[in-house]
Design a protein around this motif. Structure first.
Motif, PDB file in Angstrom:
ATOM      1  N   LYS A   1       0.902  -1.171  -0.100  1.00  0.00           N
ATOM      2  CA  LYS A   1      -0.151   0.083   0.072  1.00  0.00           C
ATOM      3  C   LYS A   1       0.593   1.102  -0.046  1.00  0.00           C
ATOM      4  N   ALA A   2       1.905   1.285   0.641  1.00  0.00           N
ATOM      5  CA  ALA A   2       2.826   2.276   0.703  1.00  0.00           C
ATOM      6  C   ALA A   2       3.529   2.507  -0.319  1.00  0.00           C
ATOM      7  N   LYS A   3       3.828   1.498  -1.127  1.00  0.00           N
ATOM      8  CA  LYS A   3       4.583   1.605  -2.558  1.00  0.00           C
ATOM      9  C   LYS A   3       3.413   2.290  -3.482  1.00  0.00           C
ATOM     10  N   GLU A   4       2.408   1.832  -3.595  1.00  0.00           N
ATOM     11  CA  GLU A   4       1.252   2.323  -4.496  1.00  0.00           C
ATOM     12  C   GLU A   4       1.076   3.868  -4.137  1.00  0.00           C
ATOM     13  N   GLN A   5       0.851   4.074  -2.813  1.00  0.00           N
ATOM     14  CA  GLN A   5       0.727   5.471  -2.388  1.00  0.00           C
ATOM     15  C   GLN A   5       1.893   6.377  -2.954  1.00  0.00           C
ATOM     16  N   ALA A   6       3.121   5.739  -2.825  1.00  0.00           N
ATOM     17  CA  ALA A   6       4.118   6.710  -3.165  1.00  0.00           C
ATOM     18  C   ALA A   6       4.152   6.957  -4.797  1.00  0.00           C
ATOM     19  N   LYS A   7       3.405   6.070  -5.444  1.00  0.00           N
ATOM     20  CA  LYS A   7       3.524   6.285  -6.906  1.00  0.00           C
ATOM     21  C   LYS A   7       2.367   7.352  -7.370  1.00  0.00           C
ATOM     22  N   GLN A   8       1.403   7.445  -6.579  1.00  0.00           N
ATOM     23  CA  GLN A   8       0.549   8.647  -6.620  1.00  0.00           C
ATOM     24  C   GLN A   8       1.023  10.034  -6.329  1.00  0.00           C
ATOM     25  N   PRO A   9       1.075  10.883  -7.200  1.00  0.00           N
ATOM     26  CA  PRO A   9       1.263  12.213  -7.078  1.00  0.00           C
ATOM     27  C   PRO A   9       0.379  12.872  -5.951  1.00  0.00           C
ATOM     28  N   THR A  10       1.006  13.923  -5.108  1.00  0.00           N
ATOM     29  CA  THR A  10       0.427  14.405  -4.096  1.00  0.00           C
ATOM     30  C   THR A  10      -0.183  15.690  -4.708  1.00  0.00           C
ATOM     31  N   VAL A  11      -1.054  16.400  -4.024  1.00  0.00           N
ATOM     32  CA  VAL A  11      -1.547  17.621  -4.447  1.00  0.00           C
ATOM     33  C   VAL A  11      -0.476  18.627  -5.066  1.00  0.00           C
ATOM     34  N   ALA A  12       0.328  19.037  -4.328  1.00  0.00           N
ATOM     35  CA  ALA A  12       1.471  19.874  -4.686  1.00  0.00           C
ATOM     36  C   ALA A  12       2.335  19.220  -6.060  1.00  0.00           C
ATOM     37  N   GLU A  13       2.463  18.227  -5.971  1.00  0.00           N
ATOM     38  CA  GLU A  13       3.188  17.632  -7.256  1.00  0.00           C
ATOM     39  C   GLU A  13       2.169  17.616  -8.442  1.00  0.00           C
ATOM     40  N   GLY A  14       0.968  17.296  -8.434  1.00  0.00           N
ATOM     41  CA  GLY A  14       0.078  17.089  -9.338  1.00  0.00           C
ATOM     42  C   GLY A  14      -0.386  18.462  -9.813  1.00  0.00           C
ATOM     43  N   LYS A  15      -0.477  19.668  -9.044  1.00  0.00           N
ATOM     44  CA  LYS A  15      -1.010  20.986  -9.550  1.00  0.00           C
ATOM     45  C   LYS A  15       0.202  21.791  -9.752  1.00  0.00           C
ATOM     46  N   GLN A  16       0.789  22.243 -10.234  1.00  0.00           N
ATOM     47  CA  GLN A  16       2.040  23.199 -10.567  1.00  0.00           C
ATOM     48  C   GLN A  16       1.724  24.471 -11.402  1.00  0.00           C
ATOM     49  N   HIS A  17       2.301  25.405 -11.154  1.00  0.00           N
ATOM     50  CA  HIS A  17       2.054  26.805 -12.039  1.00  0.00           C
ATOM     51  C   HIS A  17       3.417  26.957 -12.862  1.00  0.00           C
ATOM     52  N   ARG A  18       3.271  27.181 -13.742  1.00  0.00           N
ATOM     53  CA  ARG A  18       4.412  27.525 -14.524  1.00  0.00           C
ATOM     54  C   ARG A  18       4.508  28.975 -14.893  1.00  0.00           C
ATOM     55  N   THR A  19       5.565  29.608 -14.613  1.00  0.00           N
ATOM     56  CA  THR A  19       5.808  30.977 -15.101  1.00  0.00           C
ATOM     57  C   THR A  19       7.151  30.745 -16.198  1.00  0.00           C
ATOM     58  N   THR A  20       7.046  31.865 -17.261  1.00  0.00           N
ATOM     59  CA  THR A  20       8.137  31.785 -18.032  1.00  0.00           C
ATOM     60  C   THR A  20       8.536  33.419 -18.128  1.00  0.00           C
ATOM     61  N   ALA A  21       9.932  33.312 -18.276  1.00  0.00           N
ATOM     62  CA  ALA A  21      10.515  34.724 -18.255  1.00  0.00           C
ATOM     63  C   ALA A  21      11.574  34.481 -19.395  1.00  0.00           C
ATOM     64  N   LYS A  22      11.888  35.796 -20.180  1.00  0.00           N
ATOM     65  CA  LYS A  22      12.906  36.104 -21.033  1.00  0.00           C
ATOM     66  C   LYS A  22      14.048  36.790 -20.551  1.00  0.00           C
ATOM     67  N   VAL A  23      15.107  36.265 -20.207  1.00  0.00           N
ATOM     68  CA  VAL A  23      16.130  36.699 -19.545  1.00  0.00           C
ATOM     69  C   VAL A  23      17.295  36.713 -20.689  1.00  0.00           C
ATOM     70  N   ARG A  24      17.695  37.827 -21.052  1.00  0.00           N
ATOM     71  CA  ARG A  24      18.733  37.894 -22.252  1.00  0.00           C
ATOM     72  C   ARG A  24      18.709  37.166 -23.403  1.00  0.00           C
ATOM     73  N   GLY A  25      17.405  37.321 -23.975  1.00  0.00           N
ATOM     74  CA  GLY A  25      17.076  36.408 -24.882  1.00  0.00           C
ATOM     75  C   GLY A  25      16.676  34.894 -24.678  1.00  0.00           C
ATOM     76  N   ILE A  26      16.809  34.344 -23.515  1.00  0.00           N
ATOM     77  CA  ILE A  26      16.640  32.877 -23.448  1.00  0.00           C
ATOM     78  C   ILE A  26      15.513  32.617 -22.518  1.00  0.00           C
ATOM     79  N   TRP A  27      14.594  32.099 -23.066  1.00  0.00           N
ATOM     80  CA  TRP A  27      13.408  31.494 -22.289  1.00  0.00           C
ATOM     81  C   TRP A  27      13.873  30.795 -21.176  1.00  0.00           C
ATOM     82  N   HIS A  28      13.150  31.004 -19.796  1.00  0.00           N
ATOM     83  CA  HIS A  28      13.578  30.182 -18.738  1.00  0.00           C
ATOM     84  C   HIS A  28      12.150  29.693 -18.137  1.00  0.00           C
ATOM     85  N   TYR A  29      12.125  28.634 -17.767  1.00  0.00           N
ATOM     86  CA  TYR A  29      10.829  28.006 -17.259  1.00  0.00           C
ATOM     87  C   TYR A  29      11.143  27.851 -15.749  1.00  0.00           C
TER      88      TYR A  29
END
Length: 138
Positions: free
Chosen positions: A97-125
């Motif tokens: 059961k613990a192994k199976e639960q470890a495979k399931q993403p947590t709320v924080a892992e499952g929902k993430q917010h991406r931001t992008t920024a252009k610094v010196r002409g290179i996109w950073h995520y």
């Protein structure tokens, strides 16, 4: 309620039933032979303050005393093997059961917010977890 454990009474043709509490005592205090097991249980008897527990230990001693040496040794051996098997199965089940639960993403892992920024002409995520309570909806 009994756990389906019975042993033939020495010199008689009837079975002695053992309940769950008695089986647990035999598991904890059972020794190699009948005399050692009874001595182990007798040793704890004076230390028991609770009348119900004292009665369970006394009843277990009475039942063990009417068993043959062979039947008592068989009962102790079978009880210890069964309890160890149950414990091992329980451990394996909890690990699975613990192994199976470890495979399931947590709320924080499952929902993430991406931001992008252009610094010196290179996109950073950049990815960071969204936590509840900071004004964001999950």
């Amino acid at each position: 309620m009994g756990v389906g454990v019975e042993r033939l009474c020495e010199g008689a043709n009837f079975q002695i039933p053992f309940n769950t509490d008695e089986i647990n005592l035999i598991y904890q205090f059972g020794e190699q032979g009948k005399a050692e097991t009874c001595a182990s249980l007798s040793a704890i008897l004076p230390q028991i303050r609770d009348s119900d527990t004292r009665q369970i230990v006394s009843g277990t001693l009475k039942k063990l005393n009417v068993l043959s040496e062979k039947a008592c040794a068989e009962l102790t051996d079978t009880t210890k093997r069964r309890k160890l098997t149950e414990r091992d199965h329980s451990i394996r089940t909890r690990l699975a059961k613990a192994k199976e639960q470890a495979k399931q993403p947590t709320v924080a892992e499952g929902k993430q917010h991406r931001t992008t920024a252009k610094v010196r002409g290179i996109w950073h995520y950049e990815t960071f977890p969204i936590r509840a309570g900071n004004g964001c909806q999950l």
